[in-house]
Scaffold this motif. Structure first.
Motif, PDB file in Angstrom:
ATOM      1  N   PHE A 616      18.398   6.510  36.246  1.00 11.48           N
ATOM      2  CA  PHE A 616      19.291   7.498  36.906  1.00 11.48           C
ATOM      3  C   PHE A 616      19.001   8.933  37.340  1.00 11.48           C
ATOM      4  CE2 PHE A 616      22.037   4.648  34.153  1.00 11.48           C
ATOM      5  CZ  PHE A 616      22.365   3.748  35.035  1.00 11.48           C
ATOM      6  N   GLU A 617      18.049   9.428  36.447  1.00 14.32           N
ATOM      7  CA  GLU A 617      17.148  10.625  36.648  1.00 14.32           C
ATOM      8  C   GLU A 617      16.494  10.793  37.916  1.00 14.32           C
ATOM      9  OE1 GLU A 617      17.921  13.444  35.283  1.00 14.32           O
ATOM     10  OE2 GLU A 617      19.375  12.721  33.800  1.00 14.32           O
ATOM     11  N   ARG A 618      16.428  11.890  38.741  1.00 17.81           N
ATOM     12  CA  ARG A 618      15.577  11.772  39.756  1.00 17.81           C
ATOM     13  C   ARG A 618      14.035  12.248  39.278  1.00 17.81           C
ATOM     14  NH1 ARG A 618      17.423  12.351  44.650  1.00 17.81           N
ATOM     15  NH2 ARG A 618      19.533  12.265  45.045  1.00 17.81           N
ATOM     16  N   THR A 619      13.106  11.562  39.583  1.00 20.80           N
ATOM     17  CA  THR A 619      11.686  11.710  38.958  1.00 20.80           C
ATOM     18  C   THR A 619      11.276  13.031  38.899  1.00 20.80           C
ATOM     19  OG1 THR A 619      11.193   9.608  40.054  1.00 20.80           O
ATOM     20  CG2 THR A 619       9.294  10.892  39.258  1.00 20.80           C
ATOM     21  N   GLU A 620      11.602  14.068  40.032  1.00 20.02           N
ATOM     22  CA  GLU A 620      10.963  15.236  40.022  1.00 20.02           C
ATOM     23  C   GLU A 620      11.280  16.124  38.743  1.00 20.02           C
ATOM     24  OE1 GLU A 620      14.743  15.720  42.231  1.00 20.02           O
ATOM     25  OE2 GLU A 620      13.375  14.320  42.208  1.00 20.02           O
ATOM     26  N   ARG A 621      12.609  15.810  38.414  1.00 20.49           N
ATOM     27  CA  ARG A 621      12.939  16.915  37.351  1.00 20.49           C
ATOM     28  C   ARG A 621      12.307  16.680  35.880  1.00 20.49           C
ATOM     29  NH1 ARG A 621      19.200  16.780  36.461  1.00 20.49           N
ATOM     30  NH2 ARG A 621      18.639  18.962  35.611  1.00 20.49           N
ATOM     31  N   PHE A 622      11.244  15.638  35.786  1.00 22.53           N
ATOM     32  CA  PHE A 622      10.366  15.509  34.756  1.00 22.53           C
ATOM     33  C   PHE A 622       9.390  16.554  34.746  1.00 22.53           C
ATOM     34  CE2 PHE A 622      12.406  11.207  35.153  1.00 22.53           C
ATOM     35  CZ  PHE A 622      12.854  11.266  33.889  1.00 22.53           C
ATOM     36  N   PHE A 623       8.911  16.776  36.221  1.00 20.17           N
ATOM     37  CA  PHE A 623       8.033  17.689  36.555  1.00 20.17           C
ATOM     38  C   PHE A 623       8.360  19.383  36.696  1.00 20.17           C
ATOM     39  CE2 PHE A 623       6.525  13.775  38.501  1.00 20.17           C
ATOM     40  CZ  PHE A 623       5.416  13.652  37.664  1.00 20.17           C
ATOM     41  N   ALA A 695      -5.085  13.897  50.654  1.00 23.71           N
ATOM     42  CA  ALA A 695      -4.019  13.654  49.512  1.00 23.71           C
ATOM     43  C   ALA A 695      -3.357  14.919  48.945  1.00 23.71           C
ATOM     44  CB  ALA A 695      -4.486  12.661  48.181  1.00 23.71           C
ATOM     45  N   TYR A 696      -2.048  14.698  48.635  1.00 26.74           N
ATOM     46  CA  TYR A 696      -1.391  15.891  47.907  1.00 26.74           C
ATOM     47  C   TYR A 696      -0.214  15.379  47.281  1.00 26.74           C
ATOM     48  CZ  TYR A 696       2.404  15.810  51.447  1.00 26.74           C
ATOM     49  OH  TYR A 696       3.322  15.551  52.228  1.00 26.74           O
ATOM     50  N   LEU A 697       0.284  15.937  46.454  1.00 26.11           N
ATOM     51  CA  LEU A 697       1.351  15.854  45.356  1.00 26.11           C
ATOM     52  C   LEU A 697       2.454  16.858  45.964  1.00 26.11           C
ATOM     53  CD1 LEU A 697       2.655  14.293  43.263  1.00 26.11           C
ATOM     54  CD2 LEU A 697       1.819  15.995  41.513  1.00 26.11           C
ATOM     55  N   TYR A 698       3.653  16.018  46.474  1.00 23.97           N
ATOM     56  CA  TYR A 698       4.745  16.969  46.795  1.00 23.97           C
ATOM     57  C   TYR A 698       5.905  16.872  46.046  1.00 23.97           C
ATOM     58  CZ  TYR A 698       7.769  19.110  50.382  1.00 23.97           C
ATOM     59  OH  TYR A 698       8.481  20.086  51.055  1.00 23.97           O
ATOM     60  N   ILE A 699       6.692  18.091  45.712  1.00 24.23           N
ATOM     61  CA  ILE A 699       7.895  17.972  44.808  1.00 24.23           C
ATOM     62  C   ILE A 699       8.742  18.732  45.620  1.00 24.23           C
ATOM     63  CG2 ILE A 699       9.054  18.511  42.671  1.00 24.23           C
ATOM     64  CD1 ILE A 699       6.197  18.145  41.406  1.00 24.23           C
ATOM     65  N   VAL A 704      10.390  13.430  44.676  1.00 28.80           N
ATOM     66  CA  VAL A 704       8.932  13.709  44.213  1.00 28.80           C
ATOM     67  C   VAL A 704       8.306  12.417  44.817  1.00 28.80           C
ATOM     68  CG1 VAL A 704       8.875  12.483  42.093  1.00 28.80           C
ATOM     69  CG2 VAL A 704       7.337  14.068  42.786  1.00 28.80           C
ATOM     70  N   SER A 705       7.095  12.545  45.387  1.00 30.86           N
ATOM     71  CA  SER A 705       6.346  11.518  45.888  1.00 30.86           C
ATOM     72  C   SER A 705       5.946  10.266  44.884  1.00 30.86           C
ATOM     73  CB  SER A 705       4.689  11.941  46.409  1.00 30.86           C
ATOM     74  OG  SER A 705       4.713  12.900  47.214  1.00 30.86           O
ATOM     75  N   GLU A 706       6.559   9.079  45.160  1.00 26.42           N
ATOM     76  CA  GLU A 706       6.622   7.867  44.189  1.00 26.42           C
ATOM     77  C   GLU A 706       4.998   7.480  44.048  1.00 26.42           C
ATOM     78  OE1 GLU A 706       8.654   7.251  42.096  1.00 26.42           O
ATOM     79  OE2 GLU A 706      10.174   8.119  43.002  1.00 26.42           O
ATOM     80  N   PHE A 707       4.114   7.921  44.744  1.00 30.02           N
ATOM     81  CA  PHE A 707       2.841   8.010  44.722  1.00 30.02           C
ATOM     82  C   PHE A 707       2.094   8.941  45.421  1.00 30.02           C
ATOM     83  CE2 PHE A 707       4.612   5.520  48.313  1.00 30.02           C
ATOM     84  CZ  PHE A 707       3.866   6.249  49.468  1.00 30.02           C
TER      85      PHE A 707
END
Length: 732
Positions: A616-623, A695-699, A704-707
């Motif tokens: 239920f949580e959005r992945t970006e909130r862990f970062f 490549a880049y990681l984007y939040i 957030v990018s799932e990959f």
């Protein structure tokens, strides 16, 4: 007189059960090797006949010892030891087509360890493991006699919204339960009780998916441990060219399915459509089941002819008609206090309730607790003294009673509850009801549905504040959590206070899966001083890789870089933004840009944390850091401490001089990306794909990018704008 047994239980989800002349509670034949102390009640007998046979005394739905089985709730993961020795396999050959199925004994139950494949081409064409509920449960030869003596198949009723009635005539053709359906001799379609026994044996609904799902085949981190040999694989989709799907719906003999997802370890019940295939599979359980349908049941002229009482609201002198339905007294008219026909949520709830409801509705993110807080019912709200706004549980009791069910664990959705409660006039297009119990639900003039508030709140799909509203439409009735805003209005039907109604939202029949709370990083940070400029950075070890926990601030000599978008005059707070050709050489000695594998591993850790918390949580909130974000701060679970430094877009003129720059969005492209300085964080990753894209990681605030994503650099796709984002270094 026709007798018919109907036994249902489970979580709070939709159910349809047919009209019957006599209902009795079925004996529960399922069992488990673990005794969880379920309660069972004496049978409920409800005689339904034409209006001339209306009973003279109120019938009482005895809720003191409900026949519904209370799901087991484990506070902690039982952590089963999984080994092949726990799996007792066998084989079964379906004599109809010679197909051999692997079977498995789990507790005292014997299940097919594979999905049914019988005759699926007839129902689903080229798609795999696809059945509609009607085909799977009703069977290919199940039929009822029509008025003209012709045979009507259950699908004929389903495609006609489950029923045919013209205001005075109602016909229903219920399935036989437990239903054999498409299962072979000696096997049947599982009931919700069958599945609940399985879930309880496998750790309860909160953990059973983990132990029942297959060890391969699910997306991301969604694979299970398959401790008992059930081997629950995700469904196959006719729309996906690869055939794989990420969720699983296993049909029950009610219009419900046992649901599992790649996003969490849960296993719970959800409603299904009855008239088409939507990725539903069948798992047969060993046992005798009835094939086809019960005898047809004609229900004619059942409009309520009993007595009404009256109640005077001392606040304004308005007199309301009231009616006893199953021993509870309801207003037989909508509340009209203040000369209103409908009310907003604020008007309906009328006053704060300590510990659960906010004093004032706040349209923000602080009401996630509402789904789990325990408010004591009944809640009076706008109703007069001695009356209250019904809870979702009380709406379920009403639907159970008019359906003749022996418990109110589920709401009896659809075409039966509606006609029983709808008035005999006032509905458009010939959709008037039978009003069999005097409830008299009628829409406002010009409308084709009526909505009733409940006193039960829940979070909606996107975690917005919502209320569980009863909606009765032209062809259906259902409980649904609607998002509430200032303009949303619904009618109010008050229910007279009764001691049997006092319960809390955490009572067993209101059971819901409560995920664990996200955690914030509590470990220690290291420290690194960049000898090139003296800047000091926090460092953090994330599953064996040491990362900067701050954005790089180093200004590479004779190279282009920008201050972050939060403050374009200072680069101290959130580091600098670097173009790719500068970023790849910007880290200090002993440090470097993260690889694609390292960045993807970081995302995998977040996906696992999301899975463990229920999805239920959005992945970006862990970062994201716990402060500094414009809309919703994060949990910073791993210590990564992402801050919204933004991204710079720029381009050159013909003399290679920057002639335009913009933080976050190049001019003319506001519609393509979020605007504002504190909405995103981007980090370069050392790797290219086959197209040479970087490549880049984007939040950002919404994901957030799932990959690890790929970005064409240089130039990028926005009119030859170049891009500069943050750098997080990792230790060699």
């Amino acid at each position: 007189m026709t007798l018919f047994c109907c036994k249902i239980s489970g979580l709070r989800f939709w159910v349809i059960c047919g009209a019957l002349l006599v209902f009795t509670a079925c004996q529960d034949n399922s069992s488990s090797v673990i005794d969880f102390g379920y309660e069972s009640s004496s049978s409920l007998t409800l005689s339904l006949s034409n209006s001339s046979d209306q009973p003279s005394t109120p019938r009482k739905l005895d809720l003191s010892s409900s026949s519904s089985r209370v799901p087991v709730v484990y506070d902690k993961d039982p952590k089963f030891a999984c080994s092949d020795s726990t799996k007792i396999f066998g084989e079964f050959t379906d004599a109809r087509d010679g197909h051999v199925y692997k079977t498995v004994k789990i507790g005292d139950q014997v299940w097919m360890a594979e999905n049914l494949e019988y005759n699926r081409e007839k129902y689903t064409g080229e798609s795999k493991y696809y059945y509609s509920w009607v085909d799977a449960v009703g069977g290919i030869a199940a039929g009822c006699s029509g008025d003209d003596g012709s045979v009507l198949y259950i699908s004929d009723y389903v495609y006609k919204k489950h029923f045919v009635y013209d205001g005075v005539t109602f016909q229903n053709c219920p399935i036989a339960r437990p239903a054999r359906g498409l299962c072979p001799d000696g096997w049947r379609i599982p009931t919700t009780d069958d599945f609940q026994t399985l879930l309880d044996y496998a750790g309860g609904s909160k953990y059973a998916g983990k132990y029942l799902k297959s060890t391969t085949g699910w997306s991301g981190v969604g694979n299970g441990l398959d401790c008992f040999g059930f081997n629950a694989l995700p469904s196959y989709s006719k729309d996906d060219p690869n055939g794989l799907f990420e969720d699983l719906h296993i049909l029950t003999d009610e219009p419900k399915a046992l649901y599992m997802s790649y996003e969490n370890p849960f296993a719970y019940f959800t409603s299904v459509t009855t008239y088409e295939a939507s990725g539903y599979v069948v798992r047969c359980i060993q046992g005798d089941g009835n094939y086809g349908l019960d005898l047809p049941i004609d229900r004619a002229e059942n409009t309520y002819t009993g007595s009404f009482e009256s109640f005077t609201d001392t606040r304004d002198g308005h007199v309301y008609k009231t009616v006893d339905i199953g021993g509870w007294v309801w207003m037989a008219e909508n509340l009209s206090y203040g000369s209103k026909e409908t009310y907003t949520y604020d008007e309906m709830i009328n006053a704060p309730v300590t510990g659960c409801y906010l004093d004032i509705l706040i349209w923000g993110d602080d009401y996630g607790m509402w789904n789990y807080c325990a408010a004591e019912y009944p809640i009076q709200g706008i109703c007069p003294d001695g009356w209250h706004v019904p809870s979702s549980y009380e709406w379920r009791v009403l639907s159970a009673f008019v359906n003749g069910l022996s418990n109110a664990t589920n709401f009896a959705e659809g075409a039966y509850t509606g006609p029983m409660l709808k008035s005999t006039s006032g509905w458009p297009d010939g959709k008037n009801g039978l009003d069999a119990y005097g409830f008299g639900a009628k829409p406002l003039e010009g409308k084709d549905q009526v909505r009733f508030w409940s006193s039960t709140n829940a979070a909606t799909t996107w975690d917005w504040f919502g209320n569980v509203v009863l909606t009765i439409g032209a062809d259906s009735a259902r409980l649904k959590t609607d998002e509430i805003n200032g303009s949303y209005e619904a009618s109010v039907r008050c229910l007279k206070d009764d001691d049997s109604q006092k319960r809390t939202s955490s009572s067993p029949s209101d059971f819901s899966i409560k995920p664990d709370e996200p955690t914030t990083y509590s470990g220690e940070y290291g420290k690194f001083t960049d000898e090139r400029d003296g800047n000091v950075y926090r460092t953090v070890d994330i599953d064996g890789t040491v990362w900067f926990a701050d954005n790089l601030k180093y200004e590479v000599p004779d190279a282009l870089s920008f201050c972050n978008c939060a403050d374009t005059t200072s680069c101290d707070g959130r580091g600098r933004l670097y173009p790719w050709d500068v970023a790849k050489n910007a880290c200090p000695a002993g440090w470097r840009l993260p690889s694609v594998e390292e960045a993807n591993h970081l995302l995998m850790l977040a996906a696992q944390a999301k899975y463990d918390l229920g999805g239920f949580e959005r992945t970006e909130r862990f970062f994201k850091d716990t402060v500094g974000w414009k809309y919703k701060d994060g949990y910073n679970t791993f210590g990564f401490s992402a801050v919204p430094a933004g991204e710079m877009f720029y381009r050159f003129d013909s003399l290679s001089v920057i002639d335009e720059e913009s933080c976050n969005v190049p001019k003319g492209y506001d519609e393509l990306m979020l605007t504002g300085w504190s909405v995103s964080a981007g980090y370069w990753v050392d790797g290219e794909n086959a197209k040479g894209e970087q490549a880049y990681l984007y939040i950002n605030e919404s994901g957030v990018s799932e990959f690890v994503s790929w970005y064409p650099t240089p130039p990028n796709t926005f009119k030859n704008y170049y891009r500069a984002i943050s750098v997080r270094c990792v230790k060699d």
